[in-house]
Design an enzyme around this catalytic site. Structure first.
Site, short mmCIF file in Angstrom:
data_model
loop_
_atom_site.label_atom_id
_atom_site.label_comp_id
_atom_site.label_asym_id
_atom_site.label_seq_id
_atom_site.Cartn_x
_atom_site.Cartn_y
_atom_site.Cartn_z
N GLY A 16 0.81 -1.20 0.00
CA GLY A 16 0.00 0.00 0.00
C GLY A 16 0.85 1.26 0.00
O GLY A 16 1.82 1.37 -0.75
N HIS A 17 0.51 2.19 0.90
CA HIS A 17 1.14 3.51 0.92
C HIS A 17 2.42 3.54 1.73
O HIS A 17 3.15 4.51 1.70
CB HIS A 17 0.12 4.51 1.50
CG HIS A 17 0.44 5.94 1.23
ND1 HIS A 17 0.78 6.42 -0.02
CD2 HIS A 17 0.49 7.03 2.06
CE1 HIS A 17 0.99 7.73 0.04
NE2 HIS A 17 0.83 8.11 1.29
N TRP A 18 2.70 2.46 2.46
CA TRP A 18 3.83 2.41 3.39
C TRP A 18 4.80 1.29 3.03
O TRP A 18 4.91 0.30 3.75
CB TRP A 18 3.33 2.18 4.81
CG TRP A 18 2.88 3.40 5.53
CD1 TRP A 18 2.88 4.68 5.10
CD2 TRP A 18 2.35 3.42 6.87
NE1 TRP A 18 2.38 5.52 6.07
CE2 TRP A 18 2.05 4.77 7.16
CE3 TRP A 18 2.10 2.44 7.82
CZ2 TRP A 18 1.51 5.16 8.39
CZ3 TRP A 18 1.57 2.82 9.04
CH2 TRP A 18 1.29 4.17 9.32
#
Length: 280
Positions: free
Chosen positions: A255-257
């Site tokens: 995801g975003h991390w």
């Protein structure tokens, strides 16, 4: 019982900037300086974003400045400023100047990536290299607000006081596998979120810097998750098409991390980039 609302976060050092803002940072290790710039969102802090990364960099021979941006972590959270890119870059540049830092490696995730870009464009003499994870600053504001993660974050934030259940809902889209959301992460972020002023997110404006990327000449390593719900992965191509010395790694099931979900891979690739530089 402690009276410190951020007792779950380690306390490091403070710098009183010339513009009146007091910022907190951890300072770990010795060697070339890496400044870690975290992303946005309710309850964010440098430690929360990067606890699984900077100790590895320190062991590899780098000095790690893990910054809490204004409005986040243990740093000041004024309710009478505009939290736009110019403000964040002003604070970062003052921090760099007042602490007599030079040839900095700026490492930024999301909002932190946009700030790293802004600093490099405004003060290129301070930056030696860039490491970016799903950086902001290459889309119009409307594009970000069409993303599922941003929409959920705004909706839940507007419901009022943050608690663990709400924070879990906000953050479940940050990760490909939400099972990685531990109670420790939620507790850290809820405590910070309760201290953040409304103007932090209401005034957060980041311009689209795509047309200026060609001005950045330093080497850059970037990462993007294929399952990012906060920042469209197509933004990667704007860097590849416009920055002469950059390479990006697309990570699946992420995801975003990327630095959280694939921390060992992230740490290894970053250190290879820093310790064994090759032309991008």
């Amino acid at each position: 019982m402690t009276n410190d609302p951020f007792s779950h976060l380690p306390e490091g050092h403070y710098t009183d900037l010339e513009n009146g803002i007091r910022v907190h940072h951890l300072d770990i290790g010795t060697g070339p300086t890496v400044i870690w710039l975290h992303g946005s969102g309710p309850g964010a802090s440098g430690y929360s974003n990067f606890k699984g990364n900077y100790p590895v960099f320190a062991a590899a021979g780098f000095r790690n400045i893990v910054l809490d941006l204004p409005g986040f972590g243990r740093s000041d959270k004024p309710d009478d400023v505009h939290y736009n890119l110019d403000f964040f870059v002003e604070c970062l540049n003052l921090f760099i100047r007042q602490n007599e830092l030079s040839d900095c490696i700026l490492l930024g995730n999301s909002l932190g990536g946009a700030i790293a870009l802004g600093q490099t464009l405004a003060h290129p003499e301070t930056v030696a290299k860039l490491i970016l994870m799903a950086p902001g600053g290459v889309e119009e504001r409307e594009t970000y607000f069409q993303m599922e993660g941003i929409q959920r974050m705004v909706s839940i934030y507007n419901e009022g006081t943050m608690d663990k259940d709400k924070m879990r809902k906000v953050m479940s889209l940050q990760l490909f596998d939400a099972n990685g959301l531990t109670d420790d992460i939620l507790t850290e972020r809820v405590a910070v979120a309760k201290t953040q002023p409304d103007n932090l997110f209401n005034t957060m404006m980041v311009p689209n810097m795509t047309e200026r990327l060609h001005e950045i000449k330093v080497d850059c390593l970037g990462f993007w998750g294929t399952n990012d719900c906060f920042n469209p992965r197509e933004g990667m191509y704007k860097f590849l098409d416009n920055m002469p010395h950059c390479k990006f790694i697309m990570v699946n099931q992420c995801g975003h991390w990327v630095q959280v979900e694939h921390k060992d891979y992230f740490n290894r690739m970053c250190l290879d980039f820093l310790l064994h530089p090759t032309a991008c």
